[in-house]
Design a protein around this motif. Sequence first.
Motif, PDB file in Angstrom:
ATOM      1  N   ASP A   1     -18.113 -11.626   6.760  1.00 11.34           N
ATOM      2  CA  ASP A   1     -18.124 -10.522   7.710  1.00 11.34           C
ATOM      3  C   ASP A   1     -18.808  -9.314   7.079  1.00 11.34           C
ATOM      4  OD1 ASP A   1     -16.399 -11.414  10.084  1.00 11.34           O
ATOM      5  OD2 ASP A   1     -15.120 -11.898   8.359  1.00 11.34           O
ATOM      6  N   ALA A   2     -19.629  -8.650   7.850  1.00 11.32           N
ATOM      7  CA  ALA A   2     -20.297  -7.447   7.365  1.00 11.32           C
ATOM      8  C   ALA A   2     -19.295  -6.297   7.264  1.00 11.32           C
ATOM      9  CB  ALA A   2     -21.436  -7.069   8.294  1.00 11.32           C
ATOM     10  N   THR A   3     -19.598  -5.339   6.424  1.00 10.09           N
ATOM     11  CA  THR A   3     -18.792  -4.129   6.278  1.00 10.09           C
ATOM     12  C   THR A   3     -19.671  -2.917   6.563  1.00 10.09           C
ATOM     13  OG1 THR A   3     -19.306  -3.855   3.926  1.00 10.09           O
ATOM     14  CG2 THR A   3     -17.421  -5.265   4.490  1.00 10.09           C
ATOM     15  N   ALA A   4     -19.056  -1.755   6.611  1.00 13.14           N
ATOM     16  CA  ALA A   4     -19.804  -0.535   6.927  1.00 13.14           C
ATOM     17  C   ALA A   4     -20.945  -0.291   5.947  1.00 13.14           C
ATOM     18  CB  ALA A   4     -18.855   0.665   6.944  1.00 13.14           C
ATOM     19  N   SER A   5     -20.766  -0.677   4.692  1.00 15.06           N
ATOM     20  CA  SER A   5     -21.824  -0.464   3.703  1.00 15.06           C
ATOM     21  C   SER A   5     -23.044  -1.337   3.964  1.00 15.06           C
ATOM     22  CB  SER A   5     -21.290  -0.720   2.293  1.00 15.06           C
ATOM     23  OG  SER A   5     -20.888  -2.070   2.150  1.00 15.06           O
ATOM     24  N   ASP A   6     -22.872  -2.374   4.790  1.00 10.17           N
ATOM     25  CA  ASP A   6     -23.997  -3.257   5.112  1.00 10.17           C
ATOM     26  C   ASP A   6     -24.893  -2.692   6.208  1.00 10.17           C
ATOM     27  OD1 ASP A   6     -23.419  -5.568   3.430  1.00 10.17           O
ATOM     28  OD2 ASP A   6     -21.685  -5.888   4.724  1.00 10.17           O
ATOM     29  N   ALA A   7     -24.420  -1.687   6.941  1.00 12.14           N
ATOM     30  CA  ALA A   7     -25.165  -1.220   8.115  1.00 12.14           C
ATOM     31  C   ALA A   7     -26.594  -0.801   7.807  1.00 12.14           C
ATOM     32  CB  ALA A   7     -24.402  -0.101   8.814  1.00 12.14           C
ATOM     33  N   PRO A   8     -26.847   0.007   6.780  1.00 10.50           N
ATOM     34  CA  PRO A   8     -28.243   0.400   6.521  1.00 10.50           C
ATOM     35  C   PRO A   8     -29.164  -0.781   6.193  1.00 10.50           C
ATOM     36  CG  PRO A   8     -26.742   1.942   5.468  1.00 10.50           C
ATOM     37  CD  PRO A   8     -25.901   0.796   5.935  1.00 10.50           C
ATOM     38  N   PRO A   9     -28.773  -1.678   5.256  1.00  9.26           N
ATOM     39  CA  PRO A   9     -29.675  -2.807   5.008  1.00  9.26           C
ATOM     40  C   PRO A   9     -29.800  -3.757   6.206  1.00  9.26           C
ATOM     41  CG  PRO A   9     -27.654  -3.051   3.728  1.00  9.26           C
ATOM     42  CD  PRO A   9     -27.656  -1.668   4.280  1.00  9.26           C
ATOM     43  N   LEU A  10     -28.742  -3.867   7.016  1.00  9.54           N
ATOM     44  CA  LEU A  10     -28.832  -4.724   8.199  1.00  9.54           C
ATOM     45  C   LEU A  10     -29.810  -4.138   9.211  1.00  9.54           C
ATOM     46  CD1 LEU A  10     -25.149  -5.858   8.841  1.00  9.54           C
ATOM     47  CD2 LEU A  10     -27.045  -7.190   7.928  1.00  9.54           C
ATOM     48  N   ALA A  11     -29.780  -2.822   9.382  1.00 12.99           N
ATOM     49  CA  ALA A  11     -30.735  -2.180  10.295  1.00 12.99           C
ATOM     50  C   ALA A  11     -32.161  -2.401   9.815  1.00 12.99           C
ATOM     51  CB  ALA A  11     -30.428  -0.688  10.406  1.00 12.99           C
ATOM     52  N   GLU A  12     -32.372  -2.329   8.501  1.00 16.55           N
ATOM     53  CA  GLU A  12     -33.710  -2.550   7.942  1.00 16.55           C
ATOM     54  C   GLU A  12     -34.142  -4.007   8.125  1.00 16.55           C
ATOM     55  OE1 GLU A  12     -36.048  -2.262   3.618  1.00 16.55           O
ATOM     56  OE2 GLU A  12     -33.984  -1.539   3.824  1.00 16.55           O
ATOM     57  N   LEU A  13     -33.225  -4.942   7.862  1.00 14.11           N
ATOM     58  CA  LEU A  13     -33.534  -6.358   8.036  1.00 14.11           C
ATOM     59  C   LEU A  13     -33.869  -6.667   9.490  1.00 14.11           C
ATOM     60  CD1 LEU A  13     -33.596  -9.349   7.137  1.00 14.11           C
ATOM     61  CD2 LEU A  13     -31.120  -9.411   7.544  1.00 14.11           C
ATOM     62  N   TYR A  14     -33.072  -6.133  10.410  1.00 14.24           N
ATOM     63  CA  TYR A  14     -33.319  -6.409  11.823  1.00 14.24           C
ATOM     64  C   TYR A  14     -34.658  -5.826  12.262  1.00 14.24           C
ATOM     65  CZ  TYR A  14     -32.621  -6.941  16.804  1.00 14.24           C
ATOM     66  OH  TYR A  14     -32.776  -7.299  18.120  1.00 14.24           O
ATOM     67  N   ARG A  15     -34.971  -4.629  11.768  1.00 18.38           N
ATOM     68  CA  ARG A  15     -36.247  -4.006  12.127  1.00 18.38           C
ATOM     69  C   ARG A  15     -37.412  -4.860  11.642  1.00 18.38           C
ATOM     70  NH1 ARG A  15     -35.491   0.341   9.462  1.00 18.38           N
ATOM     71  NH2 ARG A  15     -34.110   1.209  11.035  1.00 18.38           N
ATOM     72  N   GLU A  16     -37.303  -5.349  10.407  1.00 15.05           N
ATOM     73  CA  GLU A  16     -38.365  -6.190   9.841  1.00 15.05           C
ATOM     74  C   GLU A  16     -38.504  -7.489  10.623  1.00 15.05           C
ATOM     75  OE1 GLU A  16     -38.618  -9.391   6.291  1.00 15.05           O
ATOM     76  OE2 GLU A  16     -37.550  -7.541   5.813  1.00 15.05           O
ATOM     77  N   SER A  17     -37.361  -8.114  10.958  1.00 13.96           N
ATOM     78  CA  SER A  17     -37.385  -9.402  11.643  1.00 13.96           C
ATOM     79  C   SER A  17     -37.817  -9.266  13.093  1.00 13.96           C
ATOM     80  CB  SER A  17     -35.996 -10.043  11.567  1.00 13.96           C
ATOM     81  OG  SER A  17     -35.952 -11.262  12.274  1.00 13.96           O
ATOM     82  N   SER A  18     -37.292  -8.266  13.786  1.00 12.63           N
ATOM     83  CA  SER A  18     -37.516  -8.172  15.224  1.00 12.63           C
ATOM     84  C   SER A  18     -38.958  -7.830  15.568  1.00 12.63           C
ATOM     85  CB  SER A  18     -36.576  -7.133  15.848  1.00 12.63           C
ATOM     86  OG  SER A  18     -36.838  -5.839  15.337  1.00 12.63           O
TER      87      SER A  18
END
Length: 359
Positions: A166-183
């Motif tokens: 499960d993701a945590t709040a600290s994951d939000a910035p890298p997840l946003a970056e990953l999604y931006r790169e992938s999408s």
Amino acid sequence: MLDVRAASRADNDQLLSLTRATPMPGVIGLRIDREPDFFRLLSLRGQGTVLVQEERGEIRGCISLSKREVWAAGAQRTLWYVGDMKVRPDCREKGVGAALAVGAFRNLMDEGADLLACVVAQGNRRVLGFLEGRFQIPPFSSLGRLSVLMMLSSRRSPRTDFVVRDATASDAPPLAELYRESSRRFQLTPVMEEEDWYEALEEDPALCQVLVAERQGQVMAAGWLFDVQSAKQHVVLSMSRALSAVTAPLRLLGGFSPAFRIPKQGEMVPLLALRHLASRREQLGGLRALVQEARRRAHGGGFPFVIYGVHERDPLSKAFRGLPHFTMGSEVFLTSLQGNPDLVEEVARGVPVEDYALT
């Protein structure tokens, strides 16, 4: 031409009744209920409105319009989505559908809309006439076929060197970056920022779980596991003869596993949906591990299926190979209301993404 108006909360009960009266034909005939709040699904799609046509206070048909910011043809653009085109069976061939289409077109032009998309289920021929350039709306272009994968849940844990958690709040910035790169490698993917990931992480886990797959401490894939029953409920009305032949023996095993509790006619299908999948280039192993973990969690929650829509040219489809599933087909259509056919053609050359938790 019949008049249409914007719906309000006071119309909720009538809209729910209209939805129950207008099932969706296809290989699997479905009635998609919206209890208890018809407008809940619309709010999840983005900003939007519902238009209705009525006579003496009785709603005879509806159509919905919603907009979201997406990546399309290499830039952030506003996409409008038209859906919920429903006409009461006893009111068909009476101009209700035409009035709703014209009303929607006028609403969109007042908003300065350009890109307009819709999704049509395989076998639903009634709607196709509205996509051919009638009622002043430019003709739609097909963006290709999507397969809605209804993957059977499984009690097995992923066998992989990836860690799915499960993701945590600290994951939000890298997840946003990953999604931006992938999408941005796809078309019509929603624009999502850090606050969207924070908001998802604050949701009730019974409604939405944000999963990450990592290896050696680096996130390689991510996605949401979303309970669609909070916004819509799928009720099976019919199956093709071939599909019925396949599902009948599986039901005999239903007492041993939720994966085999295939619904019969008139029963609801409990579904979890994968949303906003993202992965690093050529890192399909992490994505497959995440999908396998989603199937395991579905099994633990008593859900027989996890769904996700895959375009016929989607390179991520390799992550789903070999997983036991049923398939429902659909097709995505797009037009430019402002006369930009080159933009539509550029989008059509790519790989569109559609969120079937919201369709």
